[in-house]
Design a protein around this motif. Structure first.
Motif, PDB file in Angstrom:
ATOM      1  N   GLU A 128     -26.040  -0.327  -1.885  1.00 38.50           N
ATOM      2  CA  GLU A 128     -27.229  -0.029  -2.698  1.00 38.50           C
ATOM      3  C   GLU A 128     -27.033   1.266  -3.486  1.00 38.50           C
ATOM      4  OE1 GLU A 128     -30.221  -1.649  -2.704  1.00 38.50           O
ATOM      5  OE2 GLU A 128     -30.229  -2.884  -0.893  1.00 38.50           O
ATOM      6  N   SER A 149     -27.232 -12.143   2.223  1.00 32.95           N
ATOM      7  CA  SER A 149     -27.711 -10.760   2.054  1.00 32.95           C
ATOM      8  C   SER A 149     -27.655 -10.359   0.583  1.00 32.95           C
ATOM      9  CB  SER A 149     -26.919  -9.793   2.933  1.00 32.95           C
ATOM     10  OG  SER A 149     -25.646  -9.527   2.384  1.00 32.95           O
ATOM     11  N   ARG A 154     -30.974  -9.448  -1.780  1.00 30.84           N
ATOM     12  CA  ARG A 154     -31.078  -8.200  -2.534  1.00 30.84           C
ATOM     13  C   ARG A 154     -31.117  -8.422  -4.055  1.00 30.84           C
ATOM     14  NH1 ARG A 154     -31.303  -5.145  -5.820  1.00 30.84           N
ATOM     15  NH2 ARG A 154     -30.787  -2.930  -5.938  1.00 30.84           N
TER      16      ARG A 154
END
Ligand code: GTP
Ligand code: MG
Length: 232
Positions: A116, A149, A153
């Motif tokens: 991130e 995942s 996101r």
């Protein structure tokens, strides 16, 4: 020395959370390109990219390092970056010159906090990025969970282009969903064998191939071609 014009130089930047495997991948890329005769490792402190003493002491990349190879008259610069946020300045410098980014996702963990943090910089520079799910040979590799995942996101934008047939120990084969072929790699690396998709994988490969084709053909509401990174 060969001189390349601007159009024949491509900068590929390897990005990803700490220890996702960027330096190991860069080492493997130059080895597979035939530029080195031995593949160094982090554990042996002898990779080409982490050549500074401080990197070898820490076992982490600290500086962005450019390695290069040639492909069809193009000079390909492979820029390995540090994953630790402390060295974000090195990531930003690499992103400024990036043509394409490859964001590594560790198959054990999927999207991490470090992913991130690095993504914040990628978004700032709006560079085209592909995700590469790495370390699929690890006993705890979980490829499907890592894809999920990414989709959690980034929306449904990321779709697999390849998937491992036999992840974990003994991993040696992938299915390419664009070419609809299986590639099986020899134990020490090198050119893979091209094989038909086995019967047991056909249904899954067809399904993922169709998803990929649909995604590639999709346009955003404003008529522009779908861009990676946009929530789907
Ligand atoms: N099993 C397995 N281990 C890997 C693979 N790639 C890297 N590793 C291991 O993962 C650890 C981290 O690898 P690095 O190549 O240093 O990762 P990095 O992303 O460059 O790390 P930083 O520069 O610190 O962000 C090392 O112990 C590697 O041996 C892989 O494909 N499979
Ligand atoms: Mg590194």
């Amino acid at each position: 020395m060969k001189v390349y014009d601007d159009k024949h130089i491509k900068n590929i930047v390897l990005l990803g959370s700490v220890k996702s495997g960027k330096t190991t991948l860069a080492e493997t890329m130059v080895f597979e390109a035939g530029l080195t005769k031995r593949r160094g490792t982090i554990e042996d402190k002898n990779t080409i990219s982490d050549y500074h003493q401080i990197e070898q002491e820490r076992g982490n990349s600290v500086y962005a390092t450019s390695l290069h190879t040639e492909w069809r008259d193009y000079k390909i610069n492979i820029i390995d970056t540090p994953g630790l946020d402390d060295f974000v300045g090195e990531i930003v410098s690499a992103l400024r010159v990036a043509d394409t980014c490859v964001m590594l996702i560790n198959a054990q963990y999927g999207v991490e906090v470090g992913t991130e943090l690095v993504w914040n910089s990628v978004e700032r520079f709006a560079k085209p990025t592909i995700f590469a799910i790495n370390q699929v040979d690890h006993p705890k590799a979980a490829f499907d969970e890592a894809v999920l995942s990414l989709q959690e996101r980034f929306g449904t934008a990321p779709v697999p282009m390849q998937y491992p047939v036999n992840q974990g120990q003994g991993f040696n084969a992938i299915i390419d969903l664009l070419k609809m072929t299986m590639y099986r790699f020899p134990p020490e690396g090198g050119k893979p064998e091209k094989l038909p998709i086995p019967e047991s994988e056909k249904e899954r490969a067809e399904k993922l191939h169709n998803e990929l084709v649909e995604k590639a053909a999709r346009r955003s509401p404003d008529g522009a071609l779908f861009r990676q990174g946009q929530p789907g």
